[in-house]
Design an enzyme around this catalytic site. Sequence first.
Site, PDB file in Angstrom:
ATOM      1  N   GLY A 101       0.791  -1.237   0.000  1.00 36.60           N
ATOM      2  CA  GLY A 101       0.000   0.000   0.000  1.00 36.60           C
ATOM      3  C   GLY A 101       0.816   1.275   0.000  1.00 36.60           C
ATOM      4  O   GLY A 101       0.377   2.300  -0.513  1.00 36.60           O
TER       5      GLY A 101
ATOM      6  N   ASP B  33       0.812   3.358   4.417  1.00 43.61           N
ATOM      7  CA  ASP B  33      -0.275   4.008   3.679  1.00 43.61           C
ATOM      8  C   ASP B  33      -1.333   4.584   4.613  1.00 43.61           C
ATOM      9  O   ASP B  33      -1.751   5.723   4.460  1.00 43.61           O
ATOM     10  CB  ASP B  33      -0.912   3.039   2.654  1.00 43.61           C
TER      11      ASP B  33
ATOM     12  N   ASP C  64      -4.780   2.354  10.938  1.00 46.53           N
ATOM     13  CA  ASP C  64      -6.174   2.056  11.254  1.00 46.53           C
ATOM     14  C   ASP C  64      -6.237   1.684  12.737  1.00 46.53           C
ATOM     15  O   ASP C  64      -6.221   2.564  13.593  1.00 46.53           O
ATOM     16  CB  ASP C  64      -6.607   0.928  10.314  1.00 46.53           C
TER      17      ASP C  64
ATOM     18  N   LYS D 215      -6.603   7.074  10.167  1.00 46.76           N
ATOM     19  CA  LYS D 215      -8.012   6.866  10.542  1.00 46.76           C
ATOM     20  C   LYS D 215      -8.053   6.817  12.070  1.00 46.76           C
ATOM     21  O   LYS D 215      -8.239   5.757  12.674  1.00 46.76           O
ATOM     22  CB  LYS D 215      -8.458   5.503   9.999  1.00 46.76           C
TER      23      LYS D 215
HETATM   24  P1  IMP Z   1      -3.833  -1.531  11.285  1.00 48.22           P
HETATM   25  O1  IMP Z   1      -2.844  -2.506  11.814  1.00 48.22           O
HETATM   26  O2  IMP Z   1      -5.251  -1.884  11.690  1.00 48.22           O
HETATM   27  O3  IMP Z   1      -3.499  -0.101  11.624  1.00 48.22           O
HETATM   28  O4  IMP Z   1      -3.843  -1.788   9.737  1.00 48.22           O
HETATM   29  C1  IMP Z   1      -3.423  -0.921   8.796  1.00 48.22           C
HETATM   30  C2  IMP Z   1      -3.503  -1.614   7.451  1.00 48.22           C
HETATM   31  O5  IMP Z   1      -4.852  -1.983   7.134  1.00 48.22           O
HETATM   32  C3  IMP Z   1      -3.069  -0.648   6.363  1.00 48.22           C
HETATM   33  O6  IMP Z   1      -1.701  -0.772   6.094  1.00 48.22           O
HETATM   34  C4  IMP Z   1      -3.914  -1.089   5.189  1.00 48.22           C
HETATM   35  O7  IMP Z   1      -3.261  -2.118   4.482  1.00 48.22           O
HETATM   36  C5  IMP Z   1      -5.170  -1.662   5.789  1.00 48.22           C
HETATM   37  N1  IMP Z   1      -6.294  -0.683   5.784  1.00 48.22           N
HETATM   38  C6  IMP Z   1      -6.882  -0.110   6.842  1.00 48.22           C
HETATM   39  N2  IMP Z   1      -7.879   0.716   6.479  1.00 48.22           N
HETATM   40  C7  IMP Z   1      -7.914   0.691   5.119  1.00 48.22           C
HETATM   41  C8  IMP Z   1      -8.735   1.362   4.127  1.00 48.22           C
HETATM   42  O8  IMP Z   1      -9.645   2.161   4.400  1.00 48.22           O
HETATM   43  N3  IMP Z   1      -8.453   1.062   2.832  1.00 48.22           N
HETATM   44  C9  IMP Z   1      -7.471   0.202   2.466  1.00 48.22           C
HETATM   45  N4  IMP Z   1      -6.678  -0.438   3.360  1.00 48.22           N
HETATM   46  C10 IMP Z   1      -6.900  -0.204   4.674  1.00 48.22           C
HETATM   47 MG    MG Z   2      -0.806  -1.991   4.572  1.00 44.41          MG
END
Ligand code: IMP
Ligand code: MG
Length: 186
Positions: A48, A104, A107, A135
């Site tokens: 990403g 990228d 989340d 986010k």
């Molecule tokens: P985290 O470990 O939950 O912070 O995950 C982050 C990862 O989830 C990012 O690197 C993205 O690959 C994926 N991700 C989270 N939200 C989105 C979104 O809205 N669109 C696309 N990929 C997302």
């Molecule tokens: Mg990712």
Amino acid sequence: MKSNLNDAIEKVLIPRSEIEKRIAELGKEITEEYKDKGELVVVGILRGAAMFMSNLALSIDKNVGIDFMSVSSYGQSSESSGTVRILKDLEEDVSGKNILIVEDIVDSGRTLNYLIKILQDRDAKSVKIATLLDKEDRRTSYVKVDFVGFKVPNEFIVGYGLDYAQKFRNVEDICVLKKSFYEKEI
Ligand code: IMP
Ligand code: MG
């Protein structure tokens, strides 16, 4: 917006011109931050961060090393363990180096929370994070994000590297994916 990709897009959140303007600003901030701090390696998280990483590295006015990691995105089952699997590790040793992880989107924060620990355990001199999107509302794991491109609402976002089921990474703007498309696909 490329017209052949329009069908799946609900709306454009951030057009490419604004994204690129913001990345240039981040490049300046990062240049300033690491001015007198020794070796810097930017570590892109595949896949990403590919577009953001390229553009950001070109905006940094300092000699930087470039490396990549690929980590598994966990499903429901691995949520409780809180671990992230490394699918592709770095090529270079990080010890004694300043590391800037380039992501990228942040989340839940679990991926970065884990990656920071790994790189600190390998004796990096410093570990900081640059993310194109944040986010914030979705955070469950603490992570200090040092450089943020844009804060985004809790919607499913594609484009400028971000995918849905490996599609839409080359949409040039940051967009919200149509719910109908998403539901149709699953
Ligand atoms: P985290 O470990 O939950 O912070 O995950 C982050 C990862 O989830 C990012 O690197 C993205 O690959 C994926 N991700 C989270 N939200 C989105 C979104 O809205 N669109 C696309 N990929 C997302
Ligand atoms: Mg990712």
